[in-house]
Structures are given as structure tokens and as C-alpha cells.
Design a protein around this motif. Sequence first.
Motif, PDB file in Angstrom:
ATOM      1  N   TYR A   1       0.857  -1.179   0.000  1.00  0.00           N
ATOM      2  CA  TYR A   1       0.000   0.000   0.000  1.00  0.00           C
ATOM      3  C   TYR A   1       0.896   1.233   0.000  1.00  0.00           C
ATOM      4  CZ  TYR A   1       1.100   0.058   5.001  1.00  0.00           C
ATOM      5  OH  TYR A   1       1.766   0.068   6.202  1.00  0.00           O
ATOM      6  N   GLY A   2       0.325   2.338  -0.399  1.00  0.00           N
ATOM      7  CA  GLY A   2       1.007   3.618  -0.361  1.00  0.00           C
ATOM      8  C   GLY A   2      -0.026   4.726  -0.449  1.00  0.00           C
ATOM      9  N   VAL A   3       0.213   5.818   0.253  1.00  0.00           N
ATOM     10  CA  VAL A   3      -0.731   6.925   0.269  1.00  0.00           C
ATOM     11  C   VAL A   3       0.005   8.208  -0.082  1.00  0.00           C
ATOM     12  CG1 VAL A   3      -2.396   8.245   1.632  1.00  0.00           C
ATOM     13  CG2 VAL A   3      -2.111   5.791   2.048  1.00  0.00           C
ATOM     14  N   GLY A   4      -0.542   8.925  -1.044  1.00  0.00           N
ATOM     15  CA  GLY A   4       0.039  10.201  -1.437  1.00  0.00           C
ATOM     16  C   GLY A   4      -0.921  10.955  -2.331  1.00  0.00           C
ATOM     17  N   ASP A   5      -0.879  12.285  -2.232  1.00  0.00           N
ATOM     18  CA  ASP A   5      -1.742  13.115  -3.076  1.00  0.00           C
ATOM     19  C   ASP A   5      -3.212  12.731  -2.945  1.00  0.00           C
ATOM     20  OD1 ASP A   5       0.497  14.472  -4.003  1.00  0.00           O
ATOM     21  OD2 ASP A   5       0.778  13.055  -5.642  1.00  0.00           O
ATOM     22  N   ASP A   6      -3.631  12.419  -1.713  1.00  0.00           N
ATOM     23  CA  ASP A   6      -5.030  12.124  -1.428  1.00  0.00           C
ATOM     24  C   ASP A   6      -5.511  10.843  -2.086  1.00  0.00           C
ATOM     25  OD1 ASP A   6      -6.882  13.129   0.320  1.00  0.00           O
ATOM     26  OD2 ASP A   6      -8.011  14.226  -1.192  1.00  0.00           O
ATOM     27  N   THR A   7      -4.580   9.956  -2.446  1.00  0.00           N
ATOM     28  CA  THR A   7      -4.946   8.687  -3.059  1.00  0.00           C
ATOM     29  C   THR A   7      -4.251   7.549  -2.327  1.00  0.00           C
ATOM     30  OG1 THR A   7      -5.219   9.697  -5.242  1.00  0.00           O
ATOM     31  CG2 THR A   7      -4.944   7.307  -5.173  1.00  0.00           C
ATOM     32  N   ALA A   8      -5.014   6.515  -1.996  1.00  0.00           N
ATOM     33  CA  ALA A   8      -4.446   5.311  -1.398  1.00  0.00           C
ATOM     34  C   ALA A   8      -4.315   4.238  -2.474  1.00  0.00           C
ATOM     35  CB  ALA A   8      -5.333   4.805  -0.268  1.00  0.00           C
TER      36      ALA A   8
END
Length: 427
Positions: free
Chosen positions: A198-205
Motif C-alpha cells: 500500500y502507499g498513500v500520497g496526493d489524497d490517493t491510497a
Amino acid sequence: MSSGDSERTLAMVRTMLDRAHLATTGQIPDAVQEAARTLGWTAVLYLVDHEQRLLLPSPVTGLPPRRPLAVDTTLAGRCFRTMEPTPSPAGVAGVWLPVVDGADRLGVLEVTVPEGPDLDDELFLDRCRMLSHLCGHLVAAKSPYGDGLDHLRRLRSRTVASELLHQALPPLSFACEGLVISCLLQPAYDVAADAFDYGVGDDTAHLMVLDATGHDLEGTILATLALAAYRNNRRNGQGLAESVPVIDRLIAEHGRGERFATGVLAELDLSTGRLRYLNAGHPAPLLMREGRVVKELDEGHRVLFGLGQGEVTLAEEWLQPGDRIVLYTDGVVEARDDGGEFLGQERLEELLQKAAAAGLPAPETLRRIVHDVLARQGGVLQDDATLLIAEWASTREHTFSAVGGVSQHDLSPHDQTGGENGHSLRR
């Protein structure tokens, strides 16, 4: 808070940070104890084993050795399960504190306070919060640099394949505003070809669960390559549709037409709840709403990775606040009991709904389900079993604090009635 109280609190924090700066991984427990001593406390760190059954005490210079404690039947285990401070047994002036790095449960801290813990005292709770927060962050930050604490958490040797795979995986749990992600993969010591990311960045998971063919080192290498390709594309700014052909090409090349992989890749817009996903020959994810499994996410299908790119068609689902998405591999539902009966999807849904009804957070939900799967096969899995839960806009992320309120929920009979391992929390 008086100036004297502030100075003592600052001394505790400073001691911890200064002592930990050049500490090896195995010296972190001593650093925690030195920091606690500035307040007149004693602190012993317990880390959970890789199967999440026992809390294992770390040796501390000058303190007598402790014994391991069961997660399911002790007050220390209750603290780990609920992530809430828990008073020590009657006659012991202390408290158990959860040790977390963000939302990732690492263990517990046994804090002994000569004057006795006052869980209604804000100053006491603030100091507990600082000590346990720092402990969790330092364990996570220092662990990549040495083997001392990981050695403590192992109850037996790992295979090389499992070692390779576990080093490639992200932490088991993560939380940010509007999102909780929790994952678990078993068996802990000889897993082969399952993987999650998983990764979260720029309001996207970004979410992925993968199952490569084979239960050997070659399967592990294939799964690890796919995971690396997924991360590389993501970190290079590519979206879900662009990642699929890259993963497909790598698996086709290194699988040489004999090995393949199933998987689910997904992107969740944290601001709107829009979920886009693709399923490459994998069990369909489950959508939970208000504590119930309401549907399978059974669209967005394509052929297995490694069988040819095919058309990339993304499916779409709009989540409601509080929804959970559950991704899993077939090793979960195909676990057999002594009579050869599969666990099955229906039983998995029952377990998920039972955990939701009990108000269990995602990490504890997965721990219990995986233990149910293991018990079904006598503790020995015939296939890797992986689960990932993503919970959107539930506000549960705010409960992953090292020190919260003391509640009475989720007490086992041993916790509630006392006996060898505990006493009643009712006052």
C-alpha cells in the motif's frame, strides 16, 4: 503544569532521545528504562511475536527477567488488543501502555509507578503518552539498522524465502486522516509467494494483494518483483492502468511461461471515496458497510499476470463513510479442517461481521481471523494466507493513540475475573 513538572517531563524526553541517538537496536529497551527513571518509574518493553500470540519481554540492564505473556488471556494482552492503557494486577503499582508506531502495533510497555498510576491525572497520562509514543517510534526507526529486537520476536527460524518477502513488505498497519489500512500474512516463518503493498500520497491510497504460483523461493522472487514493479511505477507518478502492463511483462519474463500471479490492484480517492480496481484472476474483494458484507467487488476482471497484457479495464465503486474493503488470497478461504472442509467465503464473512459487531479495530480483526484459519489447519497452513482491510472515513484513525481512555470492552474471562494473569478493572 508547574515549571518543575515541565522540567521533569522534558528531562524524560531528552534522556530518551539523547540515549537512543547512538543506541543499537538492542539497546532501545535500556534507553526507555533510563528515560522512565527520570520520573522515578520502571519501564520494560514487550514486543509481540510474529504470529501475534505472545508478548515477549526485552532484557533491561539491572532489572530481573520477565516471562512472556499471552496476548489473548492477560492484562498486557488486553492492552495490546485494545490499544488502551490497562492497570496492572492488584498489588502492583503500574500500568500497561500500548506501543505503536502510528497505527502499527508493536507491543506494550510495562510501567511501574511507586506512588501508583492515576489514570485520571492529565499530567500522568501525558507522560505515559510521550514515553510510549517515543518508544514505538524508536523501535520502528532503529529496527532496520540491527537484528536485536527482531531476534526477540522470533520463536523459530525463518526460511530464506520468507526472510526475503518480509523485508519487502510495508508495516502491517497504517493510518492517516480518513483512512486505516491493516494487513496480515501467514505463516510468519515460511511464507512463500503471497504479498501485499500500500502507499498513500496526493489524497490517493494505492492497494495491492498478490498471489504468485509456487511455494518456494522462485515464487517469492516472482512476488517480490511484482511488488517492486508496482512501487516503482507508483513512485514514478504512474497510475493503476499504467502499472498493470509493467507487472504483467515482468512476471511473463521471469516466470518463463510456467509461473503466473493473481492479484487485485486498487486506488481509493480519499476525498471522495471513489474506488477504482482491477482483478487479475483473484478472489473478489468484499465490501463491508455498517458492519455487514454487502457485496463482492466482482468487476474489472482480466487474465492472470504473466499470461499476456490483455485489455486494462478498471472497475469503479463509490464508498460511503465507514466502509471497509477486504482483499484476501485463496489461502484464507481454502484452509481445510481435519475433515477436509474449506473455511469458505461464507465463514470468512461471518468472522468479519463478528469482529465488526464487537467494535474491533482492523488490526485486531485480522489477527483473530488469521488465528482462526491457522487453528482450522492445526497450526500448519497448506497455502499462504493474506488479508488486507482498508477502512475509509470512519474516524477510527483517531483511536490509534498510544494512550487513550480506559474502557471495559473486549475483556477475556481471565482479564475480567483475575486469577493468575490479571484482575478486575472495575473500580
